[in-house]
Motif scaffolding. Structure first.
Motif, PDB file in Angstrom:
ATOM      1  N   TYR A   1      15.301   7.958 -47.064  1.00  0.00           N
ATOM      2  CA  TYR A   1      14.673   9.112 -46.406  1.00  0.00           C
ATOM      3  C   TYR A   1      14.577   8.773 -44.923  1.00  0.00           C
ATOM      4  O   TYR A   1      13.908   7.819 -44.534  1.00  0.00           O
ATOM      5  CB  TYR A   1      13.294   9.413 -46.983  1.00  0.00           C
ATOM      6  N   SER A   2      15.298   9.550 -44.104  1.00  0.00           N
ATOM      7  CA  SER A   2      15.382   9.279 -42.666  1.00  0.00           C
ATOM      8  C   SER A   2      14.550  10.285 -41.887  1.00  0.00           C
ATOM      9  O   SER A   2      14.584  11.489 -42.175  1.00  0.00           O
ATOM     10  CB  SER A   2      16.841   9.341 -42.194  1.00  0.00           C
ATOM     11  N   LEU A   3      13.839   9.776 -40.902  1.00  0.00           N
ATOM     12  CA  LEU A   3      12.964  10.603 -40.076  1.00  0.00           C
ATOM     13  C   LEU A   3      13.307  10.417 -38.614  1.00  0.00           C
ATOM     14  O   LEU A   3      13.344   9.293 -38.101  1.00  0.00           O
ATOM     15  CB  LEU A   3      11.500  10.228 -40.329  1.00  0.00           C
ATOM     16  N   SER A   4      13.558  11.527 -37.927  1.00  0.00           N
ATOM     17  CA  SER A   4      13.900  11.500 -36.521  1.00  0.00           C
ATOM     18  C   SER A   4      12.712  11.053 -35.672  1.00  0.00           C
ATOM     19  O   SER A   4      11.601  11.563 -35.810  1.00  0.00           O
ATOM     20  CB  SER A   4      14.331  12.896 -36.076  1.00  0.00           C
TER      21      SER A   4
ATOM     22  N   GLU B   1      18.861   9.673 -30.928  1.00  0.00           N
ATOM     23  CA  GLU B   1      19.068   9.710 -32.375  1.00  0.00           C
ATOM     24  C   GLU B   1      18.314   8.584 -33.076  1.00  0.00           C
ATOM     25  O   GLU B   1      18.613   8.260 -34.236  1.00  0.00           O
ATOM     26  CB  GLU B   1      20.564   9.614 -32.696  1.00  0.00           C
ATOM     27  N   SER B   2      17.345   7.971 -32.401  1.00  0.00           N
ATOM     28  CA  SER B   2      16.546   6.905 -33.025  1.00  0.00           C
ATOM     29  C   SER B   2      15.827   7.451 -34.256  1.00  0.00           C
ATOM     30  O   SER B   2      15.436   8.621 -34.293  1.00  0.00           O
ATOM     31  CB  SER B   2      15.533   6.346 -32.027  1.00  0.00           C
ATOM     32  N   LEU B   3      15.638   6.588 -35.249  1.00  0.00           N
ATOM     33  CA  LEU B   3      15.052   7.058 -36.505  1.00  0.00           C
ATOM     34  C   LEU B   3      14.351   5.946 -37.267  1.00  0.00           C
ATOM     35  O   LEU B   3      14.585   4.758 -37.024  1.00  0.00           O
ATOM     36  CB  LEU B   3      16.134   7.661 -37.394  1.00  0.00           C
ATOM     37  N   VAL B   4      13.492   6.377 -38.177  1.00  0.00           N
ATOM     38  CA  VAL B   4      12.887   5.497 -39.178  1.00  0.00           C
ATOM     39  C   VAL B   4      13.558   5.833 -40.502  1.00  0.00           C
ATOM     40  O   VAL B   4      13.729   7.006 -40.843  1.00  0.00           O
ATOM     41  CB  VAL B   4      11.371   5.713 -39.298  1.00  0.00           C
ATOM     42  N   ARG B   5      13.950   4.798 -41.250  1.00  0.00           N
ATOM     43  CA  ARG B   5      14.601   5.027 -42.539  1.00  0.00           C
ATOM     44  C   ARG B   5      13.841   4.257 -43.621  1.00  0.00           C
ATOM     45  O   ARG B   5      13.672   3.029 -43.527  1.00  0.00           O
ATOM     46  CB  ARG B   5      16.068   4.606 -42.479  1.00  0.00           C
ATOM     47  N   LEU B   6      13.372   4.968 -44.620  1.00  0.00           N
ATOM     48  CA  LEU B   6      12.675   4.391 -45.762  1.00  0.00           C
ATOM     49  C   LEU B   6      13.666   4.331 -46.919  1.00  0.00           C
ATOM     50  O   LEU B   6      14.270   5.351 -47.282  1.00  0.00           O
ATOM     51  CB  LEU B   6      11.467   5.255 -46.143  1.00  0.00           C
TER      52      LEU B   6
END
Length: 348
Positions: A118-121, A186-191
């Protein structure tokens, strides 16, 4: 990685596995500009493109560890929502934010992947009005927690980039200014999570070999499974080496863009995720990644000055933006015209 409490919840990492001998770089040592720490950082970014960032002994590090534990708890909550609920949040290309289901892409051997993501911008989490999506309620109620994680993780990586400025002999804050927190990117957090295996398949590739296309990635994981292929090694099973998770540390790796900016001085290594080793395979494997990418207006053009090598006769400066280059590179890989491989760096 998170604190020992989280490691105690799963079986230990097996002994006698091929483990990459990564440097352990102290965040506090970098903040204090300790010469040995800075030199070891630069060597690690050239040799492996990976290192362990030791967050212990630092107030900022302790805060980030606490944030990371919150991200693991959020990942666990997401994983229990049920497949039908999660599918309703599946990403829609060309926007790859939100949910990626298990088995939706192919790995190196042509088999389906074995990982949920699950990726969050970053832009959305930090309140950019041009970036918004529908999310499960557990995400909506965790925006403040996500914001703090991003801010603290970014600050830690800024400390790393500042020391690389020194080692490269370029102007202070050069690298930080190319990937700032307050500019669209386009940096993101990915769970990420992979289900427990009733009958562990140690050869299963959960996520195929790749390099990260951004500036730097900061990763937290507790169970093993992350592997790196050392430079100049043939891509065969026996050559891949594990990164052993350690309490109180994060894994940091160099991205492709940083290799381009430095004329290949730094290394972006091919890496992948496989089933967690030993008894760890029988519990759900979770990880949390913060992927820093350049601001949208950044050029891919090689930086000038310091020890960064100038262009050779016949070479031309890159004119594409980072986003244009990343889009081209992703398309070439998808079409099979470009093979993911380790880039830049030097053997030491």
């Amino acid at each position: 990685m998170p604190t020992q409490e989280y490691f105690d919840r799963i079986p230990p990492f097996p002994s006698k596995l091929p483990v990459l001998p990564l440097s352990k770089i102290s965040l506090e040592g970098l903040k204090n500009n300790t010469t040995e720490e800075v030199e070891e950082l630069f060597e690690a970014c050239q040799k492996w493109g990976f290192f362990l960032l030791d967050l212990r002994g630092s107030d900022e590090g302790a805060t980030l560890l606490q944030d990371a534990e919150g991200m693991f708890d959020l990942t666990t909550q997401l994983s229990t929502l049920g497949q039908e609920t999660l599918k309703s949040y599946t990403y829609k290309p060309p926007d790859f934010m939100r949910y990626k289901g298990i088995g939706s892409i192919k790995t190196d051997n042509g088999e389906a992947d074995h990982i949920h993501a699950y990726s969050l911008s970053q832009d959305e989490v930090l309140g950019n009005p041009n970036r918004s999506s529908l999310h499960p309620e557990v995400i909506n109620t965790s925006k403040e927690q996500l914001r703090k994680f991003i801010e603290h993780a970014h600050a830690g990586l800024d400390e790393v980039l500042a020391k690389l400025d020194i080692c490269l002999g370029i102007e202070p804050k050069t690298l930080e200014a190319l990937s700032p927190l307050d500019k669209e990117s386009e940096s993101l957090v990915r769970l990420l999570w992979s289900p427990a295996q009733a009958n562990p398949d140690y050869d299963r590739i959960s996520f195929g070999g790749h390099t990260d296309m951004g500036t730097m990635t900061l990763l937290f994981n507790i169970a093993g499974g992350l592997q790196v292929l050392p430079a100049s090694c043939e891509n065969v099973q026996e050559n891949w080496q594990y990164i052993k998770p350690e309490p109180g540390c994060a894994v940091v790796n160099v991205g492709d863009t940083l290799v381009e900016w430095t004329g290949g001085l730094l290394r972006s290594s091919l890496h992948r995720v496989v089933t967690a080793p030993g008894d760890q395979a029988m519990v759900q494997r979770e990880s949390v990644a913060y992927l820093v990418r350049p601001k949208r207006t950044a050029s891919l053009q090689r930086l000038k000055g310091g020890i960064i090598p100038p262009l050779l006769p016949g070479e031309e400066y890159e004119t594409r933006s980072v986003d244009e280059w990343n889009e081209w590179r992703s398309r070439q890989i998808a079409l099979g015209q470009l093979k993911p491989e380790t880039r830049g760096g030097r053997n030491m």
